[in-house]
Design a protein around this motif. Structure first.
Motif, PDB file in Angstrom:
ATOM      1  N   GLU A   1       0.830  -1.205   0.000  1.00 52.44           N
ATOM      2  CA  GLU A   1       0.000   0.000   0.000  1.00 52.44           C
ATOM      3  C   GLU A   1       0.864   1.255   0.000  1.00 52.44           C
ATOM      4  N   LEU A   2       1.924   1.247   0.807  1.00 43.34           N
ATOM      5  CA  LEU A   2       2.787   2.429   0.883  1.00 43.34           C
ATOM      6  C   LEU A   2       3.553   2.639  -0.417  1.00 43.34           C
ATOM      7  N   ASP A   3       3.965   1.532  -1.041  1.00 42.08           N
ATOM      8  CA  ASP A   3       4.614   1.640  -2.356  1.00 42.08           C
ATOM      9  C   ASP A   3       3.683   2.314  -3.344  1.00 42.08           C
ATOM     10  N   HIS A   4       2.434   1.829  -3.326  1.00 44.00           N
ATOM     11  CA  HIS A   4       1.438   2.379  -4.239  1.00 44.00           C
ATOM     12  C   HIS A   4       1.213   3.858  -3.961  1.00 44.00           C
ATOM     13  N   LEU A   5       1.123   4.196  -2.665  1.00 46.44           N
ATOM     14  CA  LEU A   5       0.879   5.583  -2.263  1.00 46.44           C
ATOM     15  C   LEU A   5       2.015   6.483  -2.731  1.00 46.44           C
ATOM     16  N   LYS A   6       3.232   5.975  -2.593  1.00 47.09           N
ATOM     17  CA  LYS A   6       4.411   6.751  -3.009  1.00 47.09           C
ATOM     18  C   LYS A   6       4.337   7.028  -4.516  1.00 47.09           C
ATOM     19  N   GLU A  28       1.126  12.231  -9.138  1.00 51.11           N
ATOM     20  CA  GLU A  28       0.270  13.397  -8.938  1.00 51.11           C
ATOM     21  C   GLU A  28       1.087  14.685  -8.907  1.00 51.11           C
ATOM     22  N   MET A  29       2.302  14.607  -8.356  1.00 46.60           N
ATOM     23  CA  MET A  29       3.169  15.788  -8.319  1.00 46.60           C
ATOM     24  C   MET A  29       3.560  16.222  -9.729  1.00 46.60           C
ATOM     25  N   PHE A  44       0.510  17.683 -11.267  1.00 43.62           N
ATOM     26  CA  PHE A  44       0.192  18.985 -10.663  1.00 43.62           C
ATOM     27  C   PHE A  44       1.097  20.084 -11.217  1.00 43.62           C
ATOM     28  N   ALA A  94       1.697   6.926  -6.426  1.00 45.65           N
ATOM     29  CA  ALA A  94       0.533   7.765  -6.721  1.00 45.65           C
ATOM     30  C   ALA A  94       0.849   9.229  -6.441  1.00 45.65           C
ATOM     31  N   PHE A  95       1.551   9.473  -5.344  1.00 44.34           N
ATOM     32  CA  PHE A  95       1.860  10.865  -4.991  1.00 44.34           C
ATOM     33  C   PHE A  95       2.861  11.462  -5.971  1.00 44.34           C
ATOM     34  N   GLU A  96       3.853  10.661  -6.348  1.00 47.05           N
ATOM     35  CA  GLU A  96       4.852  11.175  -7.299  1.00 47.05           C
ATOM     36  C   GLU A  96       4.213  11.480  -8.648  1.00 47.05           C
TER      37      GLU A  96
END
Lengths: 116, 324
Positions: free
Chosen positions: A97-102, A108-109, A112, A104-106
Motif C-alpha cells: 500500500e505504501l509503495d502504491h501511495l508513493k 500526482e506531483m 500537478f 501515486a503521490f509522485e
C-alpha cells in the motif's frame, strides 16, 4: 535528574530482539507479538490491516505503559491461517500500500506541476 | 503463504503545493494509515539541527544555555538528512563534529562596535557544508518588512542582540535527529488531516421553511458552510470542508422542530491533509520521506527465522510440548 535518556524511546538496546512472539498456551492459532521500541504508529496500522484479513478472528494491540517502550500485538486466527502468517502478510500488504501511495503521490506531483 | 492480498490502493489528489505547504486529498485508505503518516511526519522524519554548542566568548545579555537552546531551534536545510547517519550509529568518528557522515560544523562570531544595537541572526552562522545552512526566509521577509514592521534588514532568525562592546563567539555542531528525540528536529510546523464531510440537505423539509427561517438556520453554523441562492432562495452547500463537525446546524434544525433537515456524515476513507513545514525540507518531500520511514519501520518489525519465542513459561519442556 534520573529521567531516562530520550533515545531510550526509539533505540533498541543491544542484545534485545526487535520482535518476539509468544504462543497462547490455551487457544490454538493465537499468539502475542512483542515489538520493542514501537508505539501507536506501527501498532494501529498493523492491527487495522489484520482486520482486513478474513482469517483473523481477533487482532488488537496495546501499549502496556507509557514508560515501557514496547507494544504487544495479539492475533487469533482460524485454522486456515496462523498468527505468524497473518502478521507477515499484514506487513507485506501495508508495504504494498505504501509503495502504491508513493507512486501515486509522485505521479500526482508531476501532473500537478504540469497542470498549474 | 496465502496468495491473496488485502492491500488497499489509495488515491491522492494534490490541491495546493508550495515549498513549505501542501494540501492534498487521500482516498481509499483508512484512518490508521492517515494517522500513521501524520505521526511519522511530525515525529520521525529526520532533519538536521544544532545539538552541541561550544561557547568561547559570550558577553551578551543571554546566558550560554539560552543561546545554545535558541541555536538548536533554528531550522537548517535538511535535504541531506535521509542519507546522513545518526551520530550514535556513526562508527567513523568520535563525535567531535569533524565527521562528514554525521555532523556539520557551524561557527558564529559577532562583535558589536557601533552605538546601535546589533542583531545576531541565523544568517551570521557560517556552515562547513553548503548544503546545510539556516533556512532562508528572505523572499518572504522582503514582502513582510516592506511595510516597515520588521526592523530586521538582513533577514534570518534573531539569536541575540548585542550592545556596544558585547561579543559572541562559538562553535556549534549540527546533527541528524528526529522529532521524537527533541521537537527541534521536527520538520513539521503543522500536519493535520480531516475526514471529508458528506452533506445531504433534505430538500422537501428545507422548502417547508420560510426565507427568514432559512437565513436563521444558515447563520447558526459557526463556519460558512451553507448559503442561500439569491435567485432560487434555496439553501446550498458552499463549502462542505468548512464544517468543523460542531453539530450546531443539526441542533438548530432540531430546535426549529425540523429534525433531519440536514444529514452530515464523515467519509471514513477520505481525508484532507494539510502539511506545513519549517522549511527544513519541502512539504512534498516530507510526505515522501514519511512514507519511506514508515516502510523502513515496517521492514524492521518483520519476523525473521531467528525471531525468538519469548515463551519461557515451561523452558525446554514447552518446546517438547509443541513438538519442537
Amino acid at each position: 535528574m534520573n529521567a531516562p535518556d530520550r533515545y531510550e524511546r526509539f533505540v533498541v538496546p543491544e542484545g534485545t530482539k526487535k520482535v518476539s512472539f509468544e504462543r497462547d498456551t490455551k487457544i490454538m492459532d493465537a499468539a502475542s507479538f512483542t515489538i520493542e521500541r514501537e508505539e501507536h504508529t506501527i501498532g494501529n496500522i498493523i492491527r487495522m490491516q489484520l482486520h482486513r484479513d478474513p482469517n483473523v478472528l481477533f487482532a488488537g494491540y496495546k501499549l502496556p505503559h507509557p514508560l515501557q517502550y514496547k507494544i504487544i500485538i495479539r492475533i487469533h486466527t482460524n485454522s486456515r491461517s496462523d498468527p505468524m502468517g497473518a502478521y507477515n502478510q499484514a506487513i507485506n500488504d501495508l508495504d504494498k500500500e505504501l509503495d502504491h501511495l508513493k507512486n501515486a503521490f509522485e505521479a500526482e506531483m508531476v501532473k500537478f506541476s504540469r497542470d498549474y | 503463504m496465502e496468495p491473496q492480498s488485502y492491500a488497499r490502493m489509495p488515491r491522492v489528489k494534490i490541491r495546493e503545493l508550495r515549498d513549505d505547504y501542501a494540501r492534498f486529498e487521500l482516498r481509499d485508505t483508512d484512518a490508521s494509515i492517515a494517522n500513521a503518516l501524520r505521526r511519522v511526519m511530525i515525529a520521525e522524519v529526520p532533519t538536521i539541527a544544532i545539538d552541541l554548542v561550544e561557547i568561547e566568548v559570550n558577553s551578551s545579555v543571554l546566558n550560554d544555555e539560552f543561546i545554545a537552546h535558541r541555536l538548536g531551534l533554528i531550522p537548517l536545510t535538511s535535504d541531506r538528512a535521509m542519507s546522513m547517519r545518526f551520530s550514535r550509529d556513526c562508527d567513523a568518528c568520535d563525535g567531535d563534529g569533524q565527521c562528514e557522515f554525521c555532523s556539520v560544523e557551524f561557527h558564529l562570531m559577532a562583535v558589536c562596535r557601533n552605538d546601535e544595537t546589533q542583531d545576531v541572526t541565523s544568517s551570521d552562522l557560517i556552515s562547513s557544508d553548503h548544503t546545510v545552512v539556516p533556512v532562508d526566509f528572505s523572499d518572504a521577509t522582503i514582502d513582510a518588512s516592506s511595510d516597515g514592521i520588521s526592523g530586521n534588514k538582513k533577514g534570518g532568525i534573531t539569536i541575540v542582540k548585542l550592545r556596544k562592546g558585547q561579543e559572541v563567539k562559538l562553535r556549534a555542531i549540527a546533527r541528524k535527529g528526529i522529532g521524537k528525540d527533541h521537537a527541534k528536529w521536527s520538520p513539521a510546523a503543522t500536519v493535520t488531516f480531516m475526514y471529508e464531510p458528506e452533506i445531504h440537505i433534505n430538500e422537501d423539509l428545507m422548502e417547508s421553511l420560510t426565507l427568514e427561517e432559512k437565513k436563521e438556520w444558515v447563520e447558526s453554523s459557526p463556519t460558512p458552510v451553507f448559503d442561500i441562492d439569491p435567485v432560487t432562495q434555496q439553501v446550498m452547500v458552499v463549502d462542505a470542508e468548512a464544517y468543523t463537525y460542531d453539530d450546531e446546524v443539526i441542533k438548530k434544525a432540531e430546535a426549529m422542530g425540523k429534525p433531519g433537515l440536514v444529514e452530515i456524515n464523515a467519509k471514513q476513507d477520505s481525508f484532507i491533509f494539510t502539511v506545513e513545514t519549517t522549511g527544513a525540507i519541502k512539504a512534498s518531500q516530507l510526505l515522501l520521506n514519511a512514507i519511506e520511514i514508515l516502510k523502513q519501520k515496517l521492514d524492521a518489525v518483520r519476523t525473521s527465522l531467528d525471531t525468538v519465542e519469548a515463551d519461557d513459561q515451561f523452558g525446554e519442556l514447552g518446546a517438547h510440548m509443541r513438538g519442537g
